[in-house]
Write a protein that holds these residues in place. Structure first.
Motif, PDB file in Angstrom:
ATOM      1  N   LYS A   1       0.828  -1.206   0.000  1.00  0.00           N
ATOM      2  CA  LYS A   1       0.000   0.000   0.000  1.00  0.00           C
ATOM      3  C   LYS A   1       0.866   1.262   0.000  1.00  0.00           C
ATOM      4  O   LYS A   1       0.567   2.228  -0.699  1.00  0.00           O
ATOM      5  CB  LYS A   1      -0.936   0.006   1.209  1.00  0.00           C
ATOM      6  CG  LYS A   1      -2.110  -0.951   1.095  1.00  0.00           C
ATOM      7  CD  LYS A   1      -3.014  -0.856   2.321  1.00  0.00           C
ATOM      8  CE  LYS A   1      -4.211  -1.799   2.202  1.00  0.00           C
ATOM      9  NZ  LYS A   1      -5.078  -1.747   3.399  1.00  0.00           N
ATOM     10  N   ILE A   2       1.934   1.237   0.773  1.00  0.00           N
ATOM     11  CA  ILE A   2       2.843   2.390   0.818  1.00  0.00           C
ATOM     12  C   ILE A   2       3.480   2.613  -0.546  1.00  0.00           C
ATOM     13  O   ILE A   2       3.525   3.745  -1.046  1.00  0.00           O
ATOM     14  CB  ILE A   2       3.930   2.176   1.894  1.00  0.00           C
ATOM     15  CG1 ILE A   2       3.307   2.236   3.291  1.00  0.00           C
ATOM     16  CG2 ILE A   2       5.028   3.225   1.760  1.00  0.00           C
ATOM     17  CD1 ILE A   2       4.283   1.908   4.403  1.00  0.00           C
TER      18      ILE A   2
ATOM     19  N   ILE B   1      12.454   6.509   0.545  1.00  0.00           N
ATOM     20  CA  ILE B   1      13.335   5.407   0.151  1.00  0.00           C
ATOM     21  C   ILE B   1      14.301   5.063   1.283  1.00  0.00           C
ATOM     22  O   ILE B   1      14.514   3.891   1.608  1.00  0.00           O
ATOM     23  CB  ILE B   1      14.112   5.768  -1.134  1.00  0.00           C
ATOM     24  CG1 ILE B   1      13.168   5.793  -2.346  1.00  0.00           C
ATOM     25  CG2 ILE B   1      15.241   4.776  -1.388  1.00  0.00           C
ATOM     26  CD1 ILE B   1      13.817   6.307  -3.619  1.00  0.00           C
ATOM     27  N   LEU B   2      14.895   6.092   1.889  1.00  0.00           N
ATOM     28  CA  LEU B   2      15.846   5.862   2.972  1.00  0.00           C
ATOM     29  C   LEU B   2      15.152   5.346   4.229  1.00  0.00           C
ATOM     30  O   LEU B   2      15.689   4.486   4.935  1.00  0.00           O
ATOM     31  CB  LEU B   2      16.593   7.162   3.292  1.00  0.00           C
ATOM     32  CG  LEU B   2      17.534   7.686   2.187  1.00  0.00           C
ATOM     33  CD1 LEU B   2      18.115   9.031   2.572  1.00  0.00           C
ATOM     34  CD2 LEU B   2      18.646   6.683   1.899  1.00  0.00           C
ATOM     35  N   TRP B   3      13.951   5.866   4.512  1.00  0.00           N
ATOM     36  CA  TRP B   3      13.213   5.447   5.702  1.00  0.00           C
ATOM     37  C   TRP B   3      12.815   3.974   5.626  1.00  0.00           C
ATOM     38  O   TRP B   3      12.864   3.255   6.623  1.00  0.00           O
ATOM     39  CB  TRP B   3      11.989   6.327   5.873  1.00  0.00           C
ATOM     40  CG  TRP B   3      11.177   6.023   7.101  1.00  0.00           C
ATOM     41  CD1 TRP B   3      10.045   5.270   7.194  1.00  0.00           C
ATOM     42  CD2 TRP B   3      11.460   6.454   8.436  1.00  0.00           C
ATOM     43  NE1 TRP B   3       9.584   5.205   8.474  1.00  0.00           N
ATOM     44  CE2 TRP B   3      10.444   5.923   9.277  1.00  0.00           C
ATOM     45  CE3 TRP B   3      12.466   7.242   9.010  1.00  0.00           C
ATOM     46  CZ2 TRP B   3      10.413   6.155  10.645  1.00  0.00           C
ATOM     47  CZ3 TRP B   3      12.432   7.467  10.376  1.00  0.00           C
ATOM     48  CH2 TRP B   3      11.414   6.928  11.181  1.00  0.00           C
ATOM     49  N   LEU B   4      12.430   3.535   4.420  1.00  0.00           N
ATOM     50  CA  LEU B   4      11.949   2.164   4.239  1.00  0.00           C
ATOM     51  C   LEU B   4      12.959   1.276   3.506  1.00  0.00           C
ATOM     52  O   LEU B   4      12.597   0.211   3.030  1.00  0.00           O
ATOM     53  CB  LEU B   4      10.621   2.186   3.464  1.00  0.00           C
ATOM     54  CG  LEU B   4       9.482   2.972   4.140  1.00  0.00           C
ATOM     55  CD1 LEU B   4       8.325   3.159   3.176  1.00  0.00           C
ATOM     56  CD2 LEU B   4       9.019   2.264   5.400  1.00  0.00           C
TER      57      LEU B   4
ATOM     58  N   TYR C   1      18.676   3.826  -6.764  1.00  0.00           N
ATOM     59  CA  TYR C   1      17.680   4.892  -6.648  1.00  0.00           C
ATOM     60  C   TYR C   1      18.209   6.031  -5.775  1.00  0.00           C
ATOM     61  O   TYR C   1      17.939   7.204  -6.041  1.00  0.00           O
ATOM     62  CB  TYR C   1      16.379   4.342  -6.072  1.00  0.00           C
ATOM     63  CG  TYR C   1      15.597   3.509  -7.045  1.00  0.00           C
ATOM     64  CD1 TYR C   1      14.698   4.100  -7.927  1.00  0.00           C
ATOM     65  CD2 TYR C   1      15.773   2.127  -7.113  1.00  0.00           C
ATOM     66  CE1 TYR C   1      13.988   3.340  -8.837  1.00  0.00           C
ATOM     67  CE2 TYR C   1      15.067   1.361  -8.027  1.00  0.00           C
ATOM     68  CZ  TYR C   1      14.175   1.971  -8.888  1.00  0.00           C
ATOM     69  OH  TYR C   1      13.483   1.206  -9.799  1.00  0.00           O
ATOM     70  N   VAL C   2      18.943   5.682  -4.739  1.00  0.00           N
ATOM     71  CA  VAL C   2      19.550   6.709  -3.881  1.00  0.00           C
ATOM     72  C   VAL C   2      20.540   7.537  -4.693  1.00  0.00           C
ATOM     73  O   VAL C   2      20.559   8.776  -4.601  1.00  0.00           O
ATOM     74  CB  VAL C   2      20.260   6.056  -2.675  1.00  0.00           C
ATOM     75  CG1 VAL C   2      20.980   7.116  -1.844  1.00  0.00           C
ATOM     76  CG2 VAL C   2      19.257   5.304  -1.804  1.00  0.00           C
TER      77      VAL C   2
ATOM     78  N   PRO D   1      15.399  -1.332   2.038  1.00  0.00           N
ATOM     79  CA  PRO D   1      15.414  -1.115   0.582  1.00  0.00           C
ATOM     80  C   PRO D   1      14.074  -1.415  -0.082  1.00  0.00           C
ATOM     81  O   PRO D   1      14.035  -1.757  -1.263  1.00  0.00           O
ATOM     82  CB  PRO D   1      16.468  -2.105   0.123  1.00  0.00           C
ATOM     83  CG  PRO D   1      16.254  -3.281   1.044  1.00  0.00           C
ATOM     84  CD  PRO D   1      15.781  -2.729   2.367  1.00  0.00           C
ATOM     85  N   ALA D   2      12.963  -1.303   0.660  1.00  0.00           N
ATOM     86  CA  ALA D   2      11.653  -1.710   0.142  1.00  0.00           C
ATOM     87  C   ALA D   2      11.237  -0.923  -1.097  1.00  0.00           C
ATOM     88  O   ALA D   2      10.624  -1.487  -2.013  1.00  0.00           O
ATOM     89  CB  ALA D   2      10.593  -1.553   1.235  1.00  0.00           C
TER      90      ALA D   2
END
Length: 280
Positions: free
Chosen positions: A70-71, A135-138, A147-148, A140-141
């Motif tokens: 969902k995120i 991206i950083l918070w989650l 991507y970073v 490597p989901a």
């Protein structure tokens, strides 16, 4: 003596007027940058929430997704919206406006900018800040180190161009490559919905291949050719911007070529499966 004093006073007043005007312009520019970046962040937040609400109403399978899916579903919603905004704006500014027409101004083509171009770049920084934070918070989901790196280089280049007001034509060209994002996101949605065997999935794969070829391969080749043809003007860019222009686009080009190869392999695999099922 009185005449000399009057002239001195007049010169002093004019100098103060110039300083005041310069400070006023700088203040307005700082305000525009801050507001446009904030607008980009708010845009992402609004679209993120709206995507969730609309998906809950229109897609039956959405409620059954995991929290992580969902995120990412909502994250791809605002990345798609940003892609539409910057693609349309970049297309207009580079091809249809007079801003970057060779003979439209005495100002060097690499030093031209406008309120619209500054606003769009500010909004993009707001988007990249939001997306990179998620991206950083989650990690490597929502994406790995590539991507970073991509987002970091994009933010660095856009910020340099905004602060200096230089090289915006090339930043806008690179931003136009976001035209591939909606198709990439649609492929993810279809995959999650179990539609990998559908005709829509196949047509999306073909469209993604073509858009990537145009927007991230041929466009970058054109960018390098344009830099070569306008090299006398490109040399006028301040040193850090000049060297960044010869470092960041090549790195992004390598990444684009790598992803293009993966897209090509995926398309060949999809078409082979479709041909095989059709022959049966």
């Amino acid at each position: 003596l009185e005449t000399k004093i009057d002239i001195s006073n007049l010169a002093s007043e004019r100098k103060m007027d110039v300083i005041s005007l310069r400070d006023s312009v700088t203040s307005r520019w700082d305000y525009l940058l801050a507001v446009s970046m904030l607008a980009g962040i708010i845009m992402c937040k609004i679209v993120y929430e709206v995507t969730g609400l609309v998906s809950l109403l229109l897609f039956k399978g959405y409620s059954g997704l995991s929290k992580a899916h969902k995120i990412e579903w909502k994250n791809r919603g605002f990345s798609t919206f940003h892609a539409f905004v910057v693609t349309i704006a970049a297309f207009y500014l580079v091809l249809f406006s007079d801003l970057f027409v060779d003979d439209s101004s005495d100002v060097s083509i690499v030093k031209r900018n406008s309120t619209l171009s500054n606003t769009i770049l500010g909004i993009s920084i707001g988007y990249f800040v939001t997306d990179l934070s998620m991206i950083l918070w989650l990690f490597p989901a929502l994406g790995g180190l590539e991507y970073v790196l991509h987002h970091g280089l994009s933010m660095f280049s856009i910020l340099l161009s905004l602060i200096s007001g230089e090289g915006q034509i090339y930043i806008l060209m690179v931003l136009f490559s976001e035209c591939t994002t909606p198709l990439v996101n649609l492929r993810w949605y279809l995959d999650l919905a179990g539609q990998k065997g559908s005709k829509l999935y196949m047509f999306n794969g073909i469209a993604m291949f073509l858009s990537w070829l145009v927007g991230r391969i041929l466009l970058f080749i054109y960018l390098f050719v344009h830099m070569y043809l306008h090299f006398a003007e490109v040399k006028e860019i301040f040193p850090l911007g000049f060297y960044s222009l010869f470092a960041v686009p090549p790195v992004l080009s390598v990444m684009n070529a790598y992803w293009f190869w993966k897209i090509l392999k995926g398309l060949i695999k999809t078409l082979s499966k479709a041909r095989h099922s059709h022959s049966q």
